[in-house]
Design a protein around this motif. Structure first.
Motif, PDB file in Angstrom:
ATOM      1  N   THR A   7     -37.386 -17.611 -50.759  1.00 27.47           N
ATOM      2  CA  THR A   7     -35.920 -17.553 -50.619  1.00 27.47           C
ATOM      3  C   THR A   7     -35.524 -16.826 -49.336  1.00 27.47           C
ATOM      4  OG1 THR A   7     -35.965 -15.485 -51.837  1.00 27.47           O
ATOM      5  CG2 THR A   7     -35.510 -17.482 -53.118  1.00 27.47           C
ATOM      6  N   GLY A   8     -36.486 -16.162 -48.706  1.00 26.34           N
ATOM      7  CA  GLY A   8     -36.181 -15.314 -47.546  1.00 26.34           C
ATOM      8  C   GLY A   8     -36.175 -16.088 -46.244  1.00 26.34           C
ATOM      9  N   GLN A   9     -35.980 -15.352 -45.166  1.00 29.21           N
ATOM     10  CA  GLN A   9     -35.814 -15.989 -43.852  1.00 29.21           C
ATOM     11  C   GLN A   9     -37.059 -16.774 -43.428  1.00 29.21           C
ATOM     12  OE1 GLN A   9     -33.821 -13.444 -40.848  1.00 29.21           O
ATOM     13  NE2 GLN A   9     -34.015 -11.859 -42.389  1.00 29.21           N
ATOM     14  N   LEU A  10     -38.192 -16.091 -43.351  1.00 29.44           N
ATOM     15  CA  LEU A  10     -39.407 -16.765 -42.889  1.00 29.44           C
ATOM     16  C   LEU A  10     -39.869 -17.806 -43.907  1.00 29.44           C
ATOM     17  CD1 LEU A  10     -41.669 -16.726 -40.644  1.00 29.44           C
ATOM     18  CD2 LEU A  10     -42.979 -15.356 -42.244  1.00 29.44           C
ATOM     19  N   SER A  29     -39.700 -16.653 -56.001  1.00 28.46           N
ATOM     20  CA  SER A  29     -38.724 -15.566 -55.915  1.00 28.46           C
ATOM     21  C   SER A  29     -38.973 -14.617 -57.092  1.00 28.46           C
ATOM     22  CB  SER A  29     -37.311 -16.146 -56.013  1.00 28.46           C
ATOM     23  OG  SER A  29     -36.363 -15.131 -56.237  1.00 28.46           O
ATOM     24  N   ARG A  30     -38.381 -13.414 -57.015  1.00 26.56           N
ATOM     25  CA  ARG A  30     -38.421 -12.545 -58.200  1.00 26.56           C
ATOM     26  C   ARG A  30     -37.584 -13.152 -59.303  1.00 26.56           C
ATOM     27  NH1 ARG A  30     -36.447  -7.275 -55.157  1.00 26.56           N
ATOM     28  NH2 ARG A  30     -35.463  -8.922 -53.950  1.00 26.56           N
ATOM     29  N   ARG A  34     -32.932 -18.155 -58.579  1.00 29.77           N
ATOM     30  CA  ARG A  34     -32.732 -18.088 -57.121  1.00 29.77           C
ATOM     31  C   ARG A  34     -33.729 -19.012 -56.414  1.00 29.77           C
ATOM     32  NH1 ARG A  34     -31.781 -12.682 -56.708  1.00 29.77           N
ATOM     33  NH2 ARG A  34     -33.900 -12.058 -56.230  1.00 29.77           N
ATOM     34  N   VAL A  71     -42.877 -11.538 -47.848  1.00 30.04           N
ATOM     35  CA  VAL A  71     -41.914 -10.525 -48.325  1.00 30.04           C
ATOM     36  C   VAL A  71     -41.989  -9.324 -47.377  1.00 30.04           C
ATOM     37  CG1 VAL A  71     -42.108 -11.221 -50.748  1.00 30.04           C
ATOM     38  CG2 VAL A  71     -43.581  -9.390 -49.872  1.00 30.04           C
ATOM     39  N   SER A  75     -42.284  -4.270 -50.018  1.00 28.75           N
ATOM     40  CA  SER A  75     -42.438  -4.887 -51.343  1.00 28.75           C
ATOM     41  C   SER A  75     -43.733  -5.699 -51.451  1.00 28.75           C
ATOM     42  CB  SER A  75     -41.223  -5.757 -51.669  1.00 28.75           C
ATOM     43  OG  SER A  75     -40.912  -6.602 -50.614  1.00 28.75           O
ATOM     44  N   ALA A  96     -48.199 -13.162 -44.495  1.00 27.38           N
ATOM     45  CA  ALA A  96     -47.374 -13.095 -43.280  1.00 27.38           C
ATOM     46  C   ALA A  96     -46.774 -11.708 -43.093  1.00 27.38           C
ATOM     47  CB  ALA A  96     -46.246 -14.129 -43.379  1.00 27.38           C
ATOM     48  N   THR A  97     -47.131 -10.791 -43.979  1.00 25.43           N
ATOM     49  CA  THR A  97     -46.482  -9.477 -43.976  1.00 25.43           C
ATOM     50  C   THR A  97     -46.744  -8.697 -42.687  1.00 25.43           C
ATOM     51  OG1 THR A  97     -46.950  -9.404 -46.341  1.00 25.43           O
ATOM     52  CG2 THR A  97     -46.213  -7.360 -45.321  1.00 25.43           C
ATOM     53  N   VAL A  98     -45.698  -8.114 -42.168  1.00 27.38           N
ATOM     54  CA  VAL A  98     -45.840  -7.226 -41.007  1.00 27.38           C
ATOM     55  C   VAL A  98     -45.291  -5.849 -41.397  1.00 27.38           C
ATOM     56  CG1 VAL A  98     -45.248  -6.826 -38.600  1.00 27.38           C
ATOM     57  CG2 VAL A  98     -45.531  -9.178 -39.432  1.00 27.38           C
ATOM     58  N   HIS A 138     -47.245 -14.402 -38.096  1.00 26.91           N
ATOM     59  CA  HIS A 138     -46.565 -13.176 -37.669  1.00 26.91           C
ATOM     60  C   HIS A 138     -45.629 -13.363 -36.486  1.00 26.91           C
ATOM     61  CE1 HIS A 138     -50.749 -12.316 -39.038  1.00 26.91           C
ATOM     62  NE2 HIS A 138     -50.135 -11.460 -39.839  1.00 26.91           N
ATOM     63  N   LEU A 140     -44.040 -16.160 -35.555  1.00 33.49           N
ATOM     64  CA  LEU A 140     -43.082 -17.269 -35.664  1.00 33.49           C
ATOM     65  C   LEU A 140     -41.699 -16.728 -36.002  1.00 33.49           C
ATOM     66  CD1 LEU A 140     -45.053 -19.948 -37.717  1.00 33.49           C
ATOM     67  CD2 LEU A 140     -44.421 -20.015 -35.303  1.00 33.49           C
ATOM     68  N   ALA A 142     -38.270 -16.897 -37.769  1.00 27.37           N
ATOM     69  CA  ALA A 142     -37.670 -17.585 -38.919  1.00 27.37           C
ATOM     70  C   ALA A 142     -36.505 -18.469 -38.470  1.00 27.37           C
ATOM     71  CB  ALA A 142     -37.189 -16.547 -39.933  1.00 27.37           C
TER      72      ALA A 142
HETATM   73  N1  NAP Z   1     -38.143 -13.151 -40.317  1.00 23.85           N
HETATM   74  C1  NAP Z   1     -39.034 -13.429 -39.373  1.00 23.85           C
HETATM   75  O1  NAP Z   1     -38.699 -14.050 -38.318  1.00 23.85           O
HETATM   76  C2  NAP Z   1     -40.483 -13.041 -39.532  1.00 23.85           C
HETATM   77  C3  NAP Z   1     -41.398 -13.476 -38.585  1.00 23.85           C
HETATM   78  C4  NAP Z   1     -42.743 -13.143 -38.754  1.00 23.85           C
HETATM   79  C5  NAP Z   1     -43.149 -12.359 -39.824  1.00 23.85           C
HETATM   80  N2  NAP Z   1     -42.205 -11.927 -40.712  1.00 23.85           N
HETATM   81  C6  NAP Z   1     -42.677 -11.124 -41.845  1.00 23.85           C
HETATM   82  O2  NAP Z   1     -42.617 -11.969 -42.986  1.00 23.85           O
HETATM   83  C7  NAP Z   1     -42.220 -11.222 -44.141  1.00 23.85           C
HETATM   84  C8  NAP Z   1     -40.924 -11.844 -44.696  1.00 23.85           C
HETATM   85  O3  NAP Z   1     -39.925 -11.694 -43.718  1.00 23.85           O
HETATM   86  P1  NAP Z   1     -38.436 -12.191 -44.001  1.00 23.85           P
HETATM   87  O4  NAP Z   1     -37.667 -11.920 -42.775  1.00 23.85           O
HETATM   88  O5  NAP Z   1     -38.482 -13.582 -44.563  1.00 23.85           O
HETATM   89  O6  NAP Z   1     -38.000 -11.177 -45.146  1.00 23.85           O
HETATM   90  P2  NAP Z   1     -36.683 -11.184 -46.075  1.00 23.85           P
HETATM   91  O7  NAP Z   1     -35.898 -12.417 -45.821  1.00 23.85           O
HETATM   92  O8  NAP Z   1     -36.018  -9.878 -45.895  1.00 23.85           O
HETATM   93  O9  NAP Z   1     -37.304 -11.189 -47.532  1.00 23.85           O
HETATM   94  C9  NAP Z   1     -38.075 -12.268 -48.011  1.00 23.85           C
HETATM   95  C10 NAP Z   1     -37.978 -12.302 -49.517  1.00 23.85           C
HETATM   96  O10 NAP Z   1     -38.678 -11.195 -50.068  1.00 23.85           O
HETATM   97  C11 NAP Z   1     -38.071 -10.868 -51.312  1.00 23.85           C
HETATM   98  N3  NAP Z   1     -37.775  -9.434 -51.344  1.00 23.85           N
HETATM   99  C12 NAP Z   1     -36.893  -8.764 -50.582  1.00 23.85           C
HETATM  100  N4  NAP Z   1     -36.854  -7.465 -50.920  1.00 23.85           N
HETATM  101  C13 NAP Z   1     -37.726  -7.328 -51.929  1.00 23.85           C
HETATM  102  C14 NAP Z   1     -38.121  -6.230 -52.728  1.00 23.85           C
HETATM  103  N5  NAP Z   1     -37.612  -5.004 -52.533  1.00 23.85           N
HETATM  104  N6  NAP Z   1     -39.054  -6.437 -53.687  1.00 23.85           N
HETATM  105  C15 NAP Z   1     -39.583  -7.666 -53.889  1.00 23.85           C
HETATM  106  N7  NAP Z   1     -39.213  -8.764 -53.167  1.00 23.85           N
HETATM  107  C16 NAP Z   1     -38.313  -8.585 -52.199  1.00 23.85           C
HETATM  108  C17 NAP Z   1     -36.767 -11.631 -51.429  1.00 23.85           C
HETATM  109  O11 NAP Z   1     -36.950 -12.693 -52.348  1.00 23.85           O
HETATM  110  P3  NAP Z   1     -36.290 -12.655 -53.816  1.00 23.85           P
HETATM  111  O12 NAP Z   1     -35.137 -11.674 -53.765  1.00 23.85           O
HETATM  112  O13 NAP Z   1     -35.828 -14.057 -53.994  1.00 23.85           O
HETATM  113  O14 NAP Z   1     -37.386 -12.242 -54.696  1.00 23.85           O
HETATM  114  C18 NAP Z   1     -36.564 -12.180 -50.037  1.00 23.85           C
HETATM  115  O15 NAP Z   1     -35.903 -13.419 -50.016  1.00 23.85           O
HETATM  116  C19 NAP Z   1     -42.013  -9.779 -43.670  1.00 23.85           C
HETATM  117  O16 NAP Z   1     -43.150  -9.016 -43.954  1.00 23.85           O
HETATM  118  C20 NAP Z   1     -41.792  -9.920 -42.172  1.00 23.85           C
HETATM  119  O17 NAP Z   1     -42.160  -8.784 -41.449  1.00 23.85           O
HETATM  120  C21 NAP Z   1     -40.892 -12.257 -40.604  1.00 23.85           C
END
Ligand code: NAP
Length: 219
Positions: A7-10, A29-30, A34, A71, A75, A96-98, A138, A140, A142
């Motif tokens: 459900t998140g950005q990436l 998702s949790r 959703r 995520v 988390s 993909a976690t960073v 890592h 890419l 989103a």
């Molecule tokens: N965004 C980017 O461009 C990008 C690029 C490369 C790597 N990353 C890495 O990829 C991972 C995801 O990034 P993102 O930007 O997609 O993150 P995000 O949108 O903030 O969160 C992704 C999903 O994680 C779940 N989540 C959020 N907070 C949570 C919590 N406290 N406990 C459990 N689940 C939780 C949520 O899903 P539900 O609420 O539906 O459960 C949310 O939709 C991160 O580690 C980030 O560093 C991101």
């Protein structure tokens, strides 16, 4: 395949790209509702794509081989622990976690030190025995993944301890148009690759763009 945090950005952007490439995707998702809602949104964006949604553990158990973890670092552990025994021995967790600063009140341009060496190695210590972790995605953006008109034209570096685990990941991600997958070595190298994300975030802020990486000199 399944994407935990789909459900998140990436995760959502990745789902769109894989769905467009003809890969059936379970978005996790949790909250199951959703996840279903995200799958409906993905279907609207990619007509003909095969998307479904489920609570994370159910999504993981529905995946054939590859389960993506997408995520926030804060988390990562609770998400993996919450899966219980849903991950199977034959599955690969593509992490993909960073470990970015905001997890401890810092900035997104900062990388946090992780006791195990990297977020990927932390994931490996948390999954059931027999499940292997490969890290990737890592660098890419989103936003670019989600913009289906944008030509990605970049690499993603993957790390893992076994070639046999990286091959199916490379095959899966290689189906995304404009994305080349580069084997960057063992899982411990993920510490270095994860560090590219805060670097790119800083570049993006400075240059008002969505930068990616391209490794030169490869055949
Ligand atoms: N965004 C980017 O461009 C990008 C690029 C490369 C790597 N990353 C890495 O990829 C991972 C995801 O990034 P993102 O930007 O997609 O993150 P995000 O949108 O903030 O969160 C992704 C999903 O994680 C779940 N989540 C959020 N907070 C949570 C919590 N406290 N406990 C459990 N689940 C939780 C949520 O899903 P539900 O609420 O539906 O459960 C949310 O939709 C991160 O580690 C980030 O560093 C991101």
């Amino acid at each position: 395949m399944a994407i935990l945090g789909g459900t998140g950005q990436l995760g959502f952007g990745l789902a769109l790209r894989l769905g467009r490439a003809g890969v059936p995707v379970v978005l996790g998702s949790r909250d199951g509702a959703r996840a279903v809602e995200a799958a409906v949104r993905a279907s609207a964006r990619v007509p003909g794509g095969d998307f479904s949604g489920a609570e994370n553990a159910e999504a993981a158990s529905r995946a054939d081989r590859i389960v993506v973890l997408s995520v926030p670092y804060a988390s990562q552990a609770s998400t993996l622990k919450g899966l219980g025994e849903a991950l199977r021995e034959d599955q690969i967790l593509l992490d993909a976690t960073v470990p970015l600063g905001p997890a401890v009140g810092g900035k997104p341009t900062q990388l946090i030190g992780v006791w195990q060496g990297s977020a990927a190695q932390a994931a490996q210590s948390l999954v059931p025995k027999g499940v292997r972790v490969v890290s990737g995605l890592h660098t890419l953006s989103a936003s670019l993944l989600e913009d289906l008109d944008h030509d990605l034209d970049q690499d993603t570096l993957i790390c893992g301890d076994r070639k046999a685990d990286k091959e199916p990941v490379a095959e899966l991600l290689g189906r995304i148009e404009g994305l080349r997958v580069v084997d960057a070595g063992r899982l411990e190298q993920s510490r270095i690759v994860e560090g590219l994300t805060p670097l790119l975030i800083g570049i993006n802020i400075r240059h008002k763009t969505h930068a990616g990486v391209r490794i030169t000199g490869l055949a």
